[in-house]
Motif scaffolding. Structure first.
Motif, PDB file in Angstrom:
ATOM      1  N   HIS A   1      -8.710   4.012  -4.827  1.00 54.45           N
ATOM      2  CA  HIS A   1      -7.968   4.231  -3.590  1.00 54.45           C
ATOM      3  C   HIS A   1      -8.959   4.475  -2.463  1.00 54.45           C
ATOM      4  O   HIS A   1     -10.155   4.697  -2.687  1.00 54.45           O
ATOM      5  CB  HIS A   1      -7.019   5.422  -3.716  1.00 54.45           C
TER       6      HIS A   1
ATOM      7  N   ARG B   1      -2.628   0.938  -4.067  1.00 56.24           N
ATOM      8  CA  ARG B   1      -1.812  -0.278  -3.990  1.00 56.24           C
ATOM      9  C   ARG B   1      -0.922  -0.384  -5.213  1.00 56.24           C
ATOM     10  O   ARG B   1      -1.336  -0.028  -6.331  1.00 56.24           O
ATOM     11  CB  ARG B   1      -2.715  -1.509  -3.891  1.00 56.24           C
TER      12      ARG B   1
ATOM     13  N   TRP C   1       0.844  -1.201   0.000  1.00 54.67           N
ATOM     14  CA  TRP C   1       0.000   0.000   0.000  1.00 54.67           C
ATOM     15  C   TRP C   1       0.875   1.245   0.000  1.00 54.67           C
ATOM     16  O   TRP C   1       1.889   1.299   0.700  1.00 54.67           O
ATOM     17  CB  TRP C   1      -0.915   0.012   1.215  1.00 54.67           C
TER      18      TRP C   1
ATOM     19  N   ALA D   1      -5.768  -1.944  -6.009  1.00 56.94           N
ATOM     20  CA  ALA D   1      -6.483  -1.567  -4.793  1.00 56.94           C
ATOM     21  C   ALA D   1      -7.969  -1.878  -4.874  1.00 56.94           C
ATOM     22  O   ALA D   1      -8.625  -2.027  -3.836  1.00 56.94           O
ATOM     23  CB  ALA D   1      -6.289  -0.076  -4.522  1.00 56.94           C
TER      24      ALA D   1
ATOM     25  N   VAL E   1      -4.853   6.091   0.161  1.00 55.19           N
ATOM     26  CA  VAL E   1      -4.034   4.879   0.096  1.00 55.19           C
ATOM     27  C   VAL E   1      -4.404   4.077  -1.143  1.00 55.19           C
ATOM     28  O   VAL E   1      -5.560   3.706  -1.340  1.00 55.19           O
ATOM     29  CB  VAL E   1      -4.229   4.014   1.355  1.00 55.19           C
TER      30      VAL E   1
END
Length: 419
Positions: free
Chosen positions: A359, A239, A204, A268, A237
């Motif tokens: 995200h 990925r 992440w 993500a 966040v």
């Protein structure tokens, strides 16, 4: 009837006109003095602080961050350029400083003039027109909590250009350059809130977050009759493929497996979103469609209420809420009034609302309405640092030291594991 012994005198009005007044030719014997009493000096910058008092937060870089914003009103009838900013302790020690180039960063939104649309590129100088206010984003760092002072103030130097219209009138009274001290900040004695991770798994990356320049720190909006730093500690966040990033750097493809035009191909997308503490569900939106990757839905009819897309808000305690944005359509598994436990799955990562790629936006605030309530600093109870992305080269750096962190906030461009 005119009094004897009175002569006309003049004072300057703002427009430069003379205003008659009266003064005695001479006062009583002994009323004058040759002793100096000082001199009035114009201070053209009116420096303020955006509330609330900042709370020191331990970051994943193992430093303590004090994040806040200043307001700088240019009261002069001449445009101003800030040439340096220093953060000072009460005994005059300089604990942080910015040069003119660092103050004027546009791409990272260090400084913005209220009412102006600052976009990347263009003139690198930040010019504060006469009568306008600039917002200045600051992040002071300290090696330990004990090293953080109780208060700081600021020494700001600015230069001034020619009057912007006419002959300037009283503009001649304003200096060409000033150095002023102001903007006293009281640093809070509160501690950040400790919560669990909102996601699980590896790879992440915090694409926006505390505390340096990014698209969260410039969210300074006039809501509820005040300027509010609504996303000081919020994290976005996403990925990535860590192995590919180590080999090739951060480039198109490290966040997606397949056609980048499809939301479902982003690494993500669809990941479980977790309750960060025992809580009560107080808000749920689940019917907003995903935004096509690479697009933003800003435009006519779009409002603040639309920014988060599908969302869940949890009440962790009185006046403390966890807010999750950009969730996948139909993915929330909870309803208003439900009780959840720390680690429960409450939804899935999506790309709804003001989002260009899959995200999770996560933050704590004093109400579920993040733009009108104070942003609350938080730390995660545990996570692992993989490295930090170098914004210029795209290289994944092995610093700060990779390894476990406890009760810390993952900072912007840090790659972490939530195991």
């Amino acid at each position: 009837m005119a009094s004897a012994g009175v002569v006309a005198a003049c004072t300057l009005l703002p427009g430069g006109e003379a205003s008659p007044t009266s003064t005695p030719e001479s006062g009583p014997a002994g009323s004058s003095s040759d002793e100096a009493v000082g001199t009035d000096e114009i201070s053209p910058l009116v420096i303020g602080v955006v509330a609330p008092d900042p709370v020191p937060v331990p970051g994943s870089d193992e430093l303590f961050h004090v994040a806040y914003e200043l307001t700088v009103l240019n009261f002069a009838p001449r445009p101003a350029v800030i040439t340096s900013v220093e953060t000072l302790t009460t005994d005059g020690e300089v604990v942080a400083s910015l040069t003119e180039d660092e103050v004027a960063v546009r791409d990272g939104f260090r400084t913005a003039v209220v009412g102006e649309d600052h976009r990347p590129g263009g003139d690198p100088a930040i010019r504060i027109p006469a009568g306008k206010t600039a917002l200045l984003v600051l992040d002071d760092t300290y090696p330990s909590r004990d090293a953080v002072p109780a208060t700081v103030t600021h020494r700001i130097t600015a230069s001034f250009g020619s009057p912007e219209s006419g002959d300037g009138g009283v503009a001649v009274l304003w200096p060409d350059e000033v150095t002023q001290t102001g903007g006293t900040v009281t640093i809070s004695t509160e501690e950040p809130v400790v919560v669990g991770a909102p996601l699980r798994g590896q790879g992440w990356i915090v694409e926006n977050g505390c505390c340096t320049l990014n698209a969260h720190r410039n969210v300074l909006l006039p809501v509820g009759g005040r300027i509010n730093g609504a996303e000081r500690f919020a994290i976005d966040v996403s990925r990535i493929d860590v192995a590919a990033t180590r080999e090739h750097g951060y480039e198109p493809g490290v966040e997606v497996d397949g056609d980048p035009a499809q939301n479902e191909n982003y690494l993500a997308y669809g990941a479980p979103v977790l309750a960060v503490a025992d809580a009560t569900v107080v808000a749920v939106h689940a019917s907003v469609p995903d935004t096509p990757p690479g697009k933003l839905p800003l435009g006519p009819g779009f409002t603040l209420a639309d920014l988060g897309g599908n969302m869940v808000a949890l009440e962790l305690a009185p006046d403390l809420f966890a807010v999750y944005y950009h969730l996948a359509p139909g993915s929330p598994r909870v309803e208003v009034g439900d009780r959840v436990s720390a680690g429960d799955e409450i939804a899935r990562v999506g790309n709804s609302g003001n989002s260009s790629a899959a995200h999770l936006h996560f933050q704590l605030s004093r109400t579920p309405l993040i733009f009108s309530s104070d942003n609350v600093p938080f730390v995660l109870d545990e996570f692992g640092v993989v490295g930090t992305l170098d914004a210029a080269s795209g290289e994944l750096l092995g610093e700060p030291n990779p390894g476990p962190r406890r009760d810390a906030l993952p900072l912007v461009l840090t790659v972490v594991d939530f195991d």
